[in-house]
Motif scaffolding. Structure first.
Motif, PDB file in Angstrom:
ATOM      1  N   UNK A 461     -10.365  30.963  39.782  1.00 33.58           N
ATOM      2  CA  UNK A 461      -8.933  31.196  39.566  1.00 33.58           C
ATOM      3  C   UNK A 461      -8.549  31.117  38.081  1.00 33.58           C
ATOM      4  N   UNK A 462      -9.491  31.475  37.234  1.00 43.43           N
ATOM      5  CA  UNK A 462      -9.243  31.508  35.788  1.00 43.43           C
ATOM      6  C   UNK A 462      -8.027  32.394  35.515  1.00 43.43           C
ATOM      7  N   UNK A 463      -7.069  31.876  34.737  1.00 42.22           N
ATOM      8  CA  UNK A 463      -5.836  32.617  34.479  1.00 42.22           C
ATOM      9  C   UNK A 463      -5.976  33.410  33.182  1.00 42.22           C
ATOM     10  N   UNK A 476     -14.347  33.242  36.230  1.00 40.40           N
ATOM     11  CA  UNK A 476     -14.984  33.316  34.915  1.00 40.40           C
ATOM     12  C   UNK A 476     -16.196  32.394  34.882  1.00 40.40           C
ATOM     13  N   UNK A 477     -17.162  32.773  34.064  1.00 38.76           N
ATOM     14  CA  UNK A 477     -18.342  31.936  33.834  1.00 38.76           C
ATOM     15  C   UNK A 477     -18.596  31.869  32.330  1.00 38.76           C
ATOM     16  N   UNK A 506     -15.893  37.305  35.321  1.00 35.77           N
ATOM     17  CA  UNK A 506     -16.900  37.695  36.307  1.00 35.77           C
ATOM     18  C   UNK A 506     -16.500  38.920  37.110  1.00 35.77           C
ATOM     19  N   UNK A 507     -15.233  39.318  37.050  1.00 36.10           N
ATOM     20  CA  UNK A 507     -14.788  40.495  37.800  1.00 36.10           C
ATOM     21  C   UNK A 507     -15.312  41.782  37.157  1.00 36.10           C
ATOM     22  N   UNK A 508     -15.312  41.816  35.806  1.00 39.44           N
ATOM     23  CA  UNK A 508     -15.742  43.039  35.125  1.00 39.44           C
ATOM     24  C   UNK A 508     -16.804  42.781  34.052  1.00 39.44           C
ATOM     25  N   UNK A 509     -17.190  41.496  33.898  1.00 39.55           N
ATOM     26  CA  UNK A 509     -18.228  41.069  32.953  1.00 39.55           C
ATOM     27  C   UNK A 509     -17.836  41.301  31.485  1.00 39.55           C
ATOM     28  N   UNK A 546      -8.476  42.327  23.594  1.00 36.61           N
ATOM     29  CA  UNK A 546      -7.852  42.611  24.882  1.00 36.61           C
ATOM     30  C   UNK A 546      -8.832  42.359  26.014  1.00 36.61           C
ATOM     31  N   UNK A 547      -8.284  42.167  27.217  1.00 38.43           N
ATOM     32  CA  UNK A 547      -9.105  41.840  28.380  1.00 38.43           C
ATOM     33  C   UNK A 547     -10.050  42.972  28.763  1.00 38.43           C
TER      34      UNK A 547
END
Length: 624
Positions: A461-463, A476-477, A506-509, A546-547
């Motif tokens: 649940x990393x914001x 996230x890792x 971790x969703x998109x590395x 940016x993300x």
């Protein structure tokens, strides 16, 4: 950062004469932050850096952020020069995932979740302890990345006056004066400091705002008084207050924006040794973060956080080790002219901890439960173990859990434009939860120390902000390896660190925003008669603003020079040249275009960073 630079620094870390401390390494330094119990530095299991007043003065930095940038595991970002918004990333975590304490009191903003590091003057600081790794089980919510604890000056020894003045590039002027000491059973300290600079333009754009100067001024005071009532019984009061005014550039208008910053921390304490094996410490106080932001000629925003805090810690000596029982309460309240659905929340925490040195073995365990009026009950814990292979070599390992509650901005903030509220919040956010595993190998003797620490921090649940600036939960890792070492030989001194890490969504590395895969620092110094010369190198590989990892921040390396001359035992003159080769680099970009629906921004304007600059100071400090 170039691969050759990384290879060279790694090689230095493992050569027999690698890295230096300024003086013989102090194995008897006392560390408090790592366990909330004073313990010798050589017994600490956690990954900790201690910066004392002597090191602060030797470094010659003019800002707190510059000093932190040179520490292991620390990255920074800023939106201009002195006084502009700055972020500190500890082991690749978010700036809001680090607890900052001033003399035991939280001073962060409950709206943004971050601390105004840019408004904390080094002149007021006696010591800094940086604890890397999860610390929620010790300090409560938010400490996923660690804790930075600042200790202001305290009274010791015969009362003495100290002072310094400085002048540098961009018409930068500093001055501080203080007095501290002990009279009978009473210790006291009072310090006042000021800083003013014309600065430089914060943002690079095609507008006229890139031709202005964004200045900053600060006035700060800290003080403490404590009295020993009887043997083993002490009461006291401490105060820290910093007032700043900073001009900055907006990425969407040409108005001369400014922000007034105020940080206040005060507390009362009572330390009582009731029996030979029972010490009680009661602390009550408040941390206040107050910001008034002038956005344009007709718009402004006030964001004030009040954090009332109470703690009662009991340290009980057992036949083997120390048992700690603690209760603390945190009452957070925000006052703002921006409407928030909720403005208050309280948390009660209960901690049981155990710390012991048994022969060559060290053990630390913590278990904590936090009851939040908003987020229910969260239980965290940690366990650490250290084994001394021989008098110089030691191995440690630890496991810890942590959590962080979303900020009031994360949950409720909306930006008002001409009476229309544009939401930049997500009321459905979940609390962040992390599990961290790490291990280290350490070497230490009188003239040298070295360590390698490996860690993995999994954060559920990393914001993070999506491309529309809306907060969202992802996983996230963060995996990393930190080398840190120092050594003294003859008149030469060498100290440095290298961080190799992978802080990823971790969703998109993708890399987390403004965090690098590698960053490092190196300091080489030599003493000759009354002179001391130092060369400092700060380096980082590329990052993204940016993300989606579309706006690249290039890697950089900075070279700084410091020279000290000891006039006599009480007087010292120091000069520091920052960014010797006038490196053009950016730590952050601003958005210069946002669509009509406040959607995807265009990150095309870099925030300026200091070019080559000089600062000279004269210091009077009696040699006690």
């Amino acid at each position: 950062m170039k691969k050759s630079t990384i290879v060279s620094l790694v090689a230095l870390a493992f050569t027999p004469s690698a890295f230096a401390a300024e003086t013989a390494i102090q194995t008897d330094d006392v560390v408090v932050t790592a366990s909330r119990v004073a313990q010798p530095r050589e017994s600490v299991i956690a990954d900790v850096t201690v910066i004392n007043r002597e090191e602060i003065e030797r470094a010659g930095q003019s800002t707190f952020i510059e000093l932190l940038q040179a520490q292991p595991g620390v990255e920074i970002a800023s939106t201009g020069g002195a006084g502009t918004t700055s972020s500190v990333f500890l082991r690749g975590t978010n700036a809001s995932q680090v607890i900052v304490l001033i003399d035991g009191m939280r001073v962060s903003s409950a709206t943004s979740g971050t601390t105004t590091f840019e408004n904390i003057p080094l002149a007021q600081i006696e010591k800094i302890e940086i604890l890397r790794g999860p610390a929620t089980s010790l300090y409560g919510q938010d400490a996923i990345g660690g804790v930075i604890q600042i200790f202001t000056k305290k009274g010791e020894g015969k009362p003495e006056l100290y002072a310094s003045i400085g002048y540098g590039s961009n018409n930068t002027r500093t001055a501080d004066v203080g007095i501290s000491g002990t009279i009978s059973d009473t210790k006291f300290s009072l310090s006042v400091s000021s800083s003013n600079t014309d600065g430089f333009s914060a943002l690079q754009t095609s507008y006229d705002i890139d031709k202005d100067k964004d200045g900053y001024r600060n006035l700060a005071v800290s003080g403490s008084v404590s009295h020993q009532i009887a043997e083993g019984h002490e009461i006291g009061i401490q105060l820290f207050n910093s007032e700043g005014h900073s001009n900055y550039d907006s990425s969407v208008n040409t108005f001369r924006n400014y922000v007034d910053l105020s940080q206040l921390s005060f507390g009362l304490f009572s330390k009582n040794q009731f029996t030979s094996n029972w010490k009680s410490t009661v602390r009550i106080g408040e941390g206040i973060d107050d910001q008034f932001n002038k956005f344009d000629a007709s718009s402004s925003g006030k964001f004030k956080t009040e954090q009332k805090q109470f703690s009662w810690q009991n340290d009980i000596g057992l036949p083997v080790g120390t048992l700690t029982l603690l209760y603390d309460r945190l009452e957070q309240k925000i006052i703002s002219d921006t409407p928030y659905e909720k403005t208050k929340r309280n948390t009660d925490g209960f901690l049981v901890g155990y710390l012991a040195d048994i022969g060559n073995h060290s053990v630390q365990t913590t278990l904590r439960t936090d009851h939040s009026a908003q987020f229910g009950t969260n239980t965290t814990g940690g366990i650490g173990y250290g084994y001394k292979i021989n008098p110089k070599w030691r191995v440690t390992g630890s496991y810890g859990k942590a959590f962080r509650a979303p900020t009031f901005n994360d949950l409720y903030f909306a930006f008002d434009v001409s009476g229309i509220a544009f939401p930049f919040n997500n009321p459905n956010l979940k609390a962040e939860k992390s599990e961290n595993l790490e291990g280290s190998l350490r070497y230490q003797d009188e003239d040298k120390d070295a360590s390698v620490t490996i860690y993995q921090n999994n954060i559920d649940n990393f914001i993070t902000l999506d491309q529309s600036f809306l907060p969202t939960n992802v996983n996230a890792k963060i995996e990393g390896l930190t080398f840190a070492a120092s050594e003294r030989w003859s008149s030469w001194l060498l100290k440095g660190s290298i961080d190799v890490q992978s802080p990823r969504n971790q969703e998109n590395h993708n890399l987390l925003v403004r965090r690098a895969n590698q960053h490092a620092s190196l300091n080489l110094s030599n003493s000759w008669n009354n002179w001391r010369f130092s060369t400092e190198v700060i380096a980082s590989s590329e990052r993204y603003n940016d993300a989606d990892n579309q706006t690249r921040l290039a890697g950089y390396s900075l070279v700084n020079l410091i020279a000290d001359y000891k006039i006599n035992s009480d007087w010292n003159i120091q000069g520091r040249v920052n960014n010797l080769f006038d490196k053009d680099y950016a730590l952050a970009y601003g958005s210069t275009a946002i669509d009509s629906n406040f959607g995807t921004p265009s990150f095309s304007a870099p925030y300026n960073t200091p070019g080559s600059n000089l600062f000279v100071s004269v210091r009077y400090s009696p040699n006690k």
